[in-house]
Design a protein around this motif. Sequence first.
Motif, PDB file in Angstrom:
ATOM      1  N   GLN A 287      45.018 -52.293  39.398  1.00 25.46           N
ATOM      2  CA  GLN A 287      46.332 -52.930  39.450  1.00 25.46           C
ATOM      3  C   GLN A 287      46.217 -54.422  39.733  1.00 25.46           C
ATOM      4  O   GLN A 287      46.946 -55.240  39.146  1.00 25.46           O
ATOM      5  CB  GLN A 287      47.190 -52.262  40.520  1.00 25.46           C
ATOM      6  CG  GLN A 287      48.617 -52.777  40.578  1.00 25.46           C
ATOM      7  CD  GLN A 287      49.478 -51.977  41.535  1.00 25.46           C
ATOM      8  OE1 GLN A 287      49.024 -51.003  42.127  1.00 25.46           O
ATOM      9  NE2 GLN A 287      50.721 -52.393  41.679  1.00 25.46           N
ATOM     10  N   THR A 288      45.299 -54.787  40.619  1.00 21.76           N
ATOM     11  CA  THR A 288      45.094 -56.205  40.929  1.00 21.76           C
ATOM     12  C   THR A 288      44.782 -56.999  39.676  1.00 21.76           C
ATOM     13  O   THR A 288      45.333 -58.089  39.448  1.00 21.76           O
ATOM     14  CB  THR A 288      43.945 -56.363  41.947  1.00 21.76           C
ATOM     15  OG1 THR A 288      44.340 -55.777  43.191  1.00 21.76           O
ATOM     16  CG2 THR A 288      43.586 -57.825  42.163  1.00 21.76           C
ATOM     17  N   VAL A 289      43.904 -56.461  38.832  1.00 14.32           N
ATOM     18  CA  VAL A 289      43.533 -57.165  37.597  1.00 14.32           C
ATOM     19  C   VAL A 289      44.708 -57.207  36.623  1.00 14.32           C
ATOM     20  O   VAL A 289      45.040 -58.257  36.063  1.00 14.32           O
ATOM     21  CB  VAL A 289      42.305 -56.513  36.940  1.00 14.32           C
ATOM     22  CG1 VAL A 289      42.030 -57.138  35.572  1.00 14.32           C
ATOM     23  CG2 VAL A 289      41.087 -56.652  37.839  1.00 14.32           C
ATOM     24  N   PHE A 290      45.365 -56.065  36.433  1.00  9.90           N
ATOM     25  CA  PHE A 290      46.443 -56.010  35.437  1.00  9.90           C
ATOM     26  C   PHE A 290      47.617 -56.907  35.818  1.00  9.90           C
ATOM     27  O   PHE A 290      48.343 -57.386  34.945  1.00  9.90           O
ATOM     28  CB  PHE A 290      46.914 -54.575  35.259  1.00  9.90           C
ATOM     29  CG  PHE A 290      45.941 -53.706  34.499  1.00  9.90           C
ATOM     30  CD1 PHE A 290      44.758 -54.218  33.980  1.00  9.90           C
ATOM     31  CD2 PHE A 290      46.207 -52.366  34.303  1.00  9.90           C
ATOM     32  CE1 PHE A 290      43.867 -53.424  33.279  1.00  9.90           C
ATOM     33  CE2 PHE A 290      45.324 -51.560  33.596  1.00  9.90           C
ATOM     34  CZ  PHE A 290      44.152 -52.084  33.088  1.00  9.90           C
ATOM     35  N   GLU A 291      47.798 -57.154  37.103  1.00  2.00           N
ATOM     36  CA  GLU A 291      48.897 -58.005  37.547  1.00  2.00           C
ATOM     37  C   GLU A 291      48.469 -59.465  37.737  1.00  2.00           C
ATOM     38  O   GLU A 291      49.293 -60.300  38.097  1.00  2.00           O
ATOM     39  CB  GLU A 291      49.471 -57.471  38.861  1.00  2.00           C
ATOM     40  CG  GLU A 291      50.168 -56.120  38.704  1.00  2.00           C
ATOM     41  CD  GLU A 291      50.743 -55.592  39.999  1.00  2.00           C
ATOM     42  OE1 GLU A 291      50.433 -56.183  41.067  1.00  2.00           O
ATOM     43  OE2 GLU A 291      51.493 -54.599  39.962  1.00  2.00           O
ATOM     44  N   SER A 292      47.210 -59.763  37.471  1.00  4.88           N
ATOM     45  CA  SER A 292      46.698 -61.109  37.740  1.00  4.88           C
ATOM     46  C   SER A 292      47.077 -62.123  36.673  1.00  4.88           C
ATOM     47  O   SER A 292      47.071 -63.331  36.917  1.00  4.88           O
ATOM     48  CB  SER A 292      45.167 -61.072  37.847  1.00  4.88           C
ATOM     49  OG  SER A 292      44.582 -60.838  36.573  1.00  4.88           O
ATOM     50  N   GLY A 293      47.360 -61.643  35.461  1.00  5.77           N
ATOM     51  CA  GLY A 293      47.617 -62.548  34.354  1.00  5.77           C
ATOM     52  C   GLY A 293      46.365 -63.056  33.672  1.00  5.77           C
ATOM     53  O   GLY A 293      46.428 -63.876  32.759  1.00  5.77           O
TER      54      GLY A 293
ATOM     55  N   VAL B 177      40.127 -61.639  31.242  1.00 10.11           N
ATOM     56  CA  VAL B 177      38.746 -61.938  30.857  1.00 10.11           C
ATOM     57  C   VAL B 177      38.262 -63.146  31.658  1.00 10.11           C
ATOM     58  O   VAL B 177      38.923 -64.188  31.677  1.00 10.11           O
ATOM     59  CB  VAL B 177      38.624 -62.221  29.342  1.00 10.11           C
ATOM     60  CG1 VAL B 177      37.184 -62.589  28.985  1.00 10.11           C
ATOM     61  CG2 VAL B 177      39.081 -61.011  28.538  1.00 10.11           C
ATOM     62  N   LEU B 178      37.111 -62.995  32.329  1.00  8.83           N
ATOM     63  CA  LEU B 178      36.506 -64.074  33.112  1.00  8.83           C
ATOM     64  C   LEU B 178      37.520 -64.746  34.042  1.00  8.83           C
ATOM     65  O   LEU B 178      37.660 -65.964  34.063  1.00  8.83           O
ATOM     66  CB  LEU B 178      35.833 -65.107  32.197  1.00  8.83           C
ATOM     67  CG  LEU B 178      34.571 -64.649  31.465  1.00  8.83           C
ATOM     68  CD1 LEU B 178      33.976 -65.799  30.665  1.00  8.83           C
ATOM     69  CD2 LEU B 178      33.533 -64.062  32.412  1.00  8.83           C
ATOM     70  N   GLY B 179      38.173 -63.913  34.825  1.00  6.35           N
ATOM     71  CA  GLY B 179      39.132 -64.405  35.799  1.00  6.35           C
ATOM     72  C   GLY B 179      38.556 -64.404  37.203  1.00  6.35           C
ATOM     73  O   GLY B 179      37.337 -64.420  37.414  1.00  6.35           O
TER      74      GLY B 179
END
Length: 373
Positions: A24-30, A33-35
Amino acid sequence: MTTYVWDYLTEYAKEKDDILAAVQTVFESGRLVLGESVSGFEREFAAYHDVAHCTGVDNGTNAIKLGLEAIGIEPGDEVITVSNTAAPTIVAIVGTGAVPVFVDVREDDFLMDPDAVEAAITPRTKVILPVHLYGQCVDMAPLRALADKHGLLLFEDCAQSHGASHHGELAGTMSAAAAFSFYPTKVLGAYGDGGAVITADERIDHNLKQLRYYGMEKVYYVVRSPGHNSRLDEVQAEILRRKLTRLDEYIAGRNAVARRYVEQLSDLERPGGFRLPRTAAGNTHVYYVYVVRHPRRDAILEALRAFDIDLNISYPWPVHTMSGFAHLGYREGDLPVTEKLAGEIFSLPMYPSLPESEQDRVIDALRSVLSRL
């Protein structure tokens, strides 16, 4: 219910909320890729090893391949390594255009025999690549001496040795650079593929970050030197960030499983018969796999299937005997210790969440089978 050498479901049930929160953290981060998850994991994995740099890549095989390219390996260079390893080690070397040169292993711990290395050095040798196999480190002091003497580079394959140490030095910190795999079975495993290279050398790290991103340097579309598309996934990186905080806990769990095997099976050891794994002097073992041996290995594995226990062999076919590497010119008999071990070794279940009841099933069944041989 069948017992296997590895299972992740018990661990997942315990860590499920954290794993799903990572997604969820990744999907909500905007940023997919390479974040921040990749860069954060790179900082934290480097800090765990007390080195300056880490580059996340898409898998352990490419960690070796890109790592070798980043330290300057070129087509035709020779890389001294072992045949008692997973084939991806050699696939990665061949993928650079370099030539793998095999040396034998030590019979007591299954690791590269440093005494065999110097005879394998030629004018084309550029790298010595020790594989820290099964969860413990190769004896690095003589390899360092040889590398210094002959002007060679050391590059560690740490796919199976996250957190292992050798005379107080962590696996991956004893060479120019080192490759790790985060395949799900590993001591630090993702929920899919992943890999990384660590180094203290800023130039090597710069090369790696360029190589993993098509050969581009920061500005998209500007290729400095042709590279690869080999980026660590943001979701896997975020999961790994969280699991990294539990790495020492995982290692402690693996060691607890290993101690129970010793307590329950050491009385069965016999010269020329059943043998438990040995920890080399100066090493701390993280037990990626728990490899035992017996000259009648195949009969034992077949008998254990009657108890609904399906075990693994790491590895039954030495790489130098595989048809895919026939062009290297090796034949059976060239590496006698490696070939002998390939016919005797097998792995008992090993993972930190292994229930004691399941371990006891394996121990009781193995005792029963060995008593009838």
